[in-house]
Design an enzyme around this catalytic site. Structure first.
Site, PDB file in Angstrom:
ATOM      1  CB  SER A   9      18.592  -1.065  29.105  1.00  0.00           C
ATOM      2  OG  SER A   9      19.753  -1.788  29.480  1.00  0.00           O
ATOM      3  CG  HIS A  10      18.394  -4.140  34.418  1.00  0.00           C
ATOM      4  ND1 HIS A  10      17.397  -4.618  33.601  1.00  0.00           N
ATOM      5  CD2 HIS A  10      18.041  -4.484  35.683  1.00  0.00           C
ATOM      6  CE1 HIS A  10      16.484  -5.235  34.340  1.00  0.00           C
ATOM      7  NE2 HIS A  10      16.858  -5.162  35.604  1.00  0.00           N
ATOM      8  CB  SER A  11      23.270  -0.927  31.268  1.00  0.00           C
ATOM      9  OG  SER A  11      24.335  -0.126  30.836  1.00  0.00           O
TER      10      SER A  11
END
Length: 245
Positions: A9-11
């Site tokens: 994920s980007h987070s």
């Protein structure tokens, strides 16, 4: 040993939270987060993804500084689930550094629903192909009877089912996320197309849209070689209350 799962994920918070959620339903499955950049920003990290894949599959990336003594992809394989497009690119790049990427499969699936369905399938002993199928089925249409022109896919057939059954929900909460994941994950590993009250039985999202509470009767129809097993599987879960009060 079950199939392992890597979440890209980007987070970092999203990856960690999704893994925490899925782990509640699949305590025996290795689920590893690879979220955010190395310095804690929003984005993806090739190094984080590589580290997770190496830990999941027990293999060496071939990069300087990679884990030594990699034994190749674990027999049961690894499924990678991502959030946005560039996360897919990062995951694909990571595969290029692995000594043996054959047992690592990328799933085209929604992050949360796909992860939960994949984790439940892995917990049930499904192989790597079936685990990926379970993840991808979670993103299927809610209603399999939608027209083909809309891009819908599912157990659409006019033929009489090979097996069918009716089962009344007895657990207090009905068809919420955990039961839906158990049903969808298990059915995705079977060679059968299954309709439950008109929705795709292998779609966690579709099952949750039923809003089926305690006392609701689920009408299960199945087609294919594993049709009877599919109906028995759903019936067994429902009659046992999905292990809930």
């Amino acid at each position: 040993m079950t199939v392992s799962i890597v979440v890209v994920s980007h987070s970092e918070k999203i990856a960690d939270g999704a893994v925490e959620l899925a782990a509640q339903m699949a305590p025996d499955v290795m689920i590893l987060p690879a979220g955010g950049t190395d310095d804690g920003r929003i984005g993806t990290s090739l190094e984080k993804v590589l580290a997770a894949l190496e830990q999941a599959g027990g293999q060496d990336s071939g990069q300087e500084g990679g884990q030594a003594g990699g034994a190749g992809v674990a027999a049961n394989g690894t499924v990678v689930i991502t959030d946005l497009g560039s996360a897919v690119m990062t995951a694909e790049s990571a595969l290029e550094f692995l000594e043996n990427p054959a047992g690592v499969l990328l799933a085209d699936a929604p992050l949360v629903e796909g992860l939960v369905a994949a984790a439940v399938a892995a917990q049930g002993g499904a192989d790597v192909q079936a685990v990926r199928k379970a993840a991808e089925a979670a993103g299927g249409p809610a209603h399999p009877t939608e027209s083909a022109a809309s891009g819908a896919v599912g157990p659409v057939t006019s033929a009489a089912p090979d097996s069918a059954g009716d089962f009344e929900l007895v657990n207090q909460a009905g068809m919420h996320a955990r039961p839906a994941a158990k049903v969808a994950g298990g059915l995705a590993s079977l060679d059968a197309e299954v309709s439950i009250n008109g929705v795709d039985g292998a779609s966690m999202t579709g099952l949750m849209t039923l809003g089926a509470g305690k006392g609701t009767v689920l009408h299960v129809e199945a087609w294919g070689p594993d049709a009877e097993r599919a109906v028995e599987y759903v019936g067994g879960l429902v009659e046992a209350g999905f292990g809930e009060p």
